[in-house]
Write a protein that holds these residues in place. Sequence first.
Motif, PDB file in Angstrom:
ATOM      1  N   GLY A  74       0.805  -1.209   0.000  1.00 16.05           N
ATOM      2  CA  GLY A  74       0.000   0.000   0.000  1.00 16.05           C
ATOM      3  C   GLY A  74       0.840   1.261   0.000  1.00 16.05           C
ATOM      4  N   LEU A 279      -3.436  -0.958  -6.935  1.00 13.82           N
ATOM      5  CA  LEU A 279      -3.927  -1.559  -5.691  1.00 13.82           C
ATOM      6  C   LEU A 279      -2.772  -1.801  -4.725  1.00 13.82           C
ATOM      7  CD1 LEU A 279      -6.552  -4.225  -6.819  1.00 13.82           C
ATOM      8  CD2 LEU A 279      -6.885  -1.808  -6.335  1.00 13.82           C
ATOM      9  N   GLY A 282      -1.523   1.446  -3.115  1.00 10.35           N
ATOM     10  CA  GLY A 282      -2.515   2.222  -2.396  1.00 10.35           C
ATOM     11  C   GLY A 282      -3.129   3.346  -3.196  1.00 10.35           C
ATOM     12  N   ALA A 284      -5.333   2.903  -5.498  1.00  9.01           N
ATOM     13  CA  ALA A 284      -6.720   2.505  -5.763  1.00  9.01           C
ATOM     14  C   ALA A 284      -7.106   1.473  -4.708  1.00  9.01           C
ATOM     15  CB  ALA A 284      -6.880   1.946  -7.164  1.00  9.01           C
ATOM     16  N   THR A 285      -8.412   1.289  -4.523  1.00  7.35           N
ATOM     17  CA  THR A 285      -8.886   0.410  -3.456  1.00  7.35           C
ATOM     18  C   THR A 285      -9.362  -0.957  -3.939  1.00  7.35           C
ATOM     19  OG1 THR A 285     -11.085   1.419  -3.580  1.00  7.35           O
ATOM     20  CG2 THR A 285      -9.522   2.355  -1.999  1.00  7.35           C
ATOM     21  N   SER A 286      -9.793  -1.050  -5.192  1.00  8.76           N
ATOM     22  CA  SER A 286     -10.252  -2.327  -5.733  1.00  8.76           C
ATOM     23  C   SER A 286     -10.307  -2.228  -7.247  1.00  8.76           C
ATOM     24  CB  SER A 286     -11.642  -2.691  -5.199  1.00  8.76           C
ATOM     25  OG  SER A 286     -12.629  -1.826  -5.746  1.00  8.76           O
ATOM     26  N   ASP A 289     -13.667  -0.645  -8.323  1.00  6.32           N
ATOM     27  CA  ASP A 289     -13.779   0.804  -8.144  1.00  6.32           C
ATOM     28  C   ASP A 289     -12.582   1.562  -8.702  1.00  6.32           C
ATOM     29  OD1 ASP A 289     -16.246   0.610  -6.823  1.00  6.32           O
ATOM     30  OD2 ASP A 289     -15.253   0.179  -4.914  1.00  6.32           O
ATOM     31  N   HIS A 290     -11.729   0.891  -9.448  1.00  7.44           N
ATOM     32  CA  HIS A 290     -10.559   1.573  -9.994  1.00  7.44           C
ATOM     33  C   HIS A 290     -11.005   2.711 -10.915  1.00  7.44           C
ATOM     34  CE1 HIS A 290      -6.885   2.370 -12.263  1.00  7.44           C
ATOM     35  NE2 HIS A 290      -6.232   1.778 -11.282  1.00  7.44           N
TER      36      HIS A 290
END
Length: 369
Positions: A74, A279, A282, A284-286, A289-290
């Motif tokens: 991350g 990802l 860190g 982006a979160t998934s 949801d990118h």
Amino acid sequence: MTASPTDSRNDVRPDVRPDTDTVRRLPKAVLHDHLDGGLRPATLVELAAAVGHTLPTTDPDALAAWYYEAANSGDLVCYIATFEHTLAVMQTREGLLRTAEEYVLDLAADGVVYGEVRYAPELMLDGGLTLPEVVETVQEGLAAGMAKAADAGTPVRVGTLLCGMRMFDRSREIADLAVAFRDAGVVGFDIAGAEDGFPPADHLDAFAHLRAENVPFTIHAGEAHGLPSIHQALQVCGAQRIGHGVRITDDIVDGKLGRVAEWIRDRRIALEMCPTSNLQTGAATSIADHPITRLRDLGFRVTLNTDNRLVSGTTMTREMSLLVEEAGWTLGDLRTVTVNALKSAFIPFDERNALIRDVVLPGYDLATR
């Protein structure tokens, strides 16, 4: 009226969500991929033994798993730290020749028909090679790989981007190299390395020289640092593409584009997006949801890339399949990002156009029959 090479084809259903086998057969293009982040694990083990470098493990499968886990911090700085081992084996002519040749063959096996590979020559001098010798050796290895791929019936064209490291002061030297080798396979330039605290404007001399010599360049921006880094890369430095650029979403509120986002979209400045890598760092979160999906829907010229295939445990087939499975992407979406990449490649227009018209669009036809 003659259709343009990017017009939709009647025999391809763009709404289909392809399975992995279909994705594997699709022609692909990658603009953002680091040579020192894409070694084969078995090759890394063999080369490390040859130069006496100690690895976390000498089992290739375990080493691949170590890289993937180590990169999932991350944090961009920690992610970059994993390159210690790959760079250790890329200091000799033998190491560079092998990694460059295998890089091309791995692209070809993944269905890539056009790729741009980037690396920092200044990080490959510990074995006694000079900067020009590093570039000459890598180009020799890439050429050998392209020849073997063509002989195997899986031709791939690979251009090179030379990287200056943003935390050091040799970017002008590397820009000079890009100019000197632009007729020998080097197609552009990049600034790479830890982003936060090392603004691209520190390297204005290199960028001014490249513009004067008509050499295109991209800049890593908007990954670990926010919107100001993207603005600076574009408006102060003059980048023609943006590496990653995920933080451009900071300039989009309730679907309304700010000045920087609007500039990028309206002038078709390509965003070199790397979902799995983002990802890990860190940014982006998934996958679901990118920002690549949202930006695609808003009309940005997004491209899909691997960044570092060993470090991220990925391929172009995997990146595409993840977007299909987790973000609902369709065959039409995959074709669009492939065409986007070729439109923004750092090679002449007629060559880009030919790849789209003669390779990518017919390849999508064949892969989906």
